[in-house]
Write a protein that holds these residues in place. Sequence first.
Motif, PDB file in Angstrom:
ATOM      1  N   ARG A  56      30.443  40.737  38.984  1.00 16.81           N
ATOM      2  CA  ARG A  56      31.081  41.792  38.183  1.00 16.81           C
ATOM      3  C   ARG A  56      31.771  42.810  39.083  1.00 16.81           C
ATOM      4  N   LEU A  64      35.177  41.714  40.105  1.00 17.40           N
ATOM      5  CA  LEU A  64      36.161  41.969  39.055  1.00 17.40           C
ATOM      6  C   LEU A  64      36.595  43.432  39.089  1.00 17.40           C
ATOM      7  N   ARG A 108      38.987  44.119  41.818  1.00 18.26           N
ATOM      8  CA  ARG A 108      40.336  43.636  41.503  1.00 18.26           C
ATOM      9  C   ARG A 108      41.066  44.627  40.600  1.00 18.26           C
ATOM     10  N   TYR A 162      34.353  36.461  34.292  1.00 23.48           N
ATOM     11  CA  TYR A 162      34.653  37.569  35.195  1.00 23.48           C
ATOM     12  C   TYR A 162      35.904  37.324  36.022  1.00 23.48           C
ATOM     13  N   GLU A 163      36.727  36.370  35.550  1.00 22.90           N
ATOM     14  CA  GLU A 163      38.082  36.247  36.075  1.00 22.90           C
ATOM     15  C   GLU A 163      38.950  37.298  35.388  1.00 22.90           C
ATOM     16  N   ASP A 164      39.969  37.761  36.082  1.00 24.83           N
ATOM     17  CA  ASP A 164      40.866  38.741  35.477  1.00 24.83           C
ATOM     18  C   ASP A 164      41.966  38.007  34.719  1.00 24.83           C
TER      19      ASP A 164
END
Length: 213
Positions: free
Chosen positions: A7, A10, A13, A46-48
């Motif tokens: 997390r 993420l 990012r 939890y990929e953007d």
Amino acid sequence: MTSQRTRQRLVQRLSDQGVTDLQVLDVIADTPRHIFLDEALSHRAYEDTALPIGYGQTLSQPYIVARMTEVLLGAAGKLDKVLEIGTGSGYQTTILAQLVKQVYSVERIKPLQDKARERLRKLGLRNVELKYADGNFGWPDRGPYDGIISCAAPREVPQELLNQLAPNGVLVIPVGGDTQELRMVIRDGDSDEFISRVLEGAKFVPMLSGTAR
């Protein structure tokens, strides 16, 4: 998949992309995004990136959720009452509910609303009211609102939503068709004048009329 380290990557990012509100970043770090997806896609939580949730709808990209929330918090003097158009999975609803006093959220697809209601219950969020209705018309009975966020893009800003803004209220909404832009619209005091500003390009599902079961 759901570790704090995952997390935090993420959140880093989002910070690298210009999200600076620490409250927003903390809430995103603490919110279990994987519960808003079907199990087959939860490893990508939890990929953007935006991810499908069925019925032609998506779980919004974390960056755009953070950006819209940050804009709303930064522009509004107070946020006692916030209206959300398009409950969807309930993810944006959950982020808002941890940052404002009361959230009212409208969804036109009944099965999505039912799933979102169950997730909100499991998370113990009691400051959210849900309505099954056409989002183009907002929720006038609960207005006026200090802030409105739309998670779907109309071709033009609906006048009904502008009418439901409180004095100095803020609307954050994607607008357009094939090409969309994210806009912030502020009601100028208690007048019928609105100040509109384009924030950036956007890509949202279209705002459709009517309801679906």
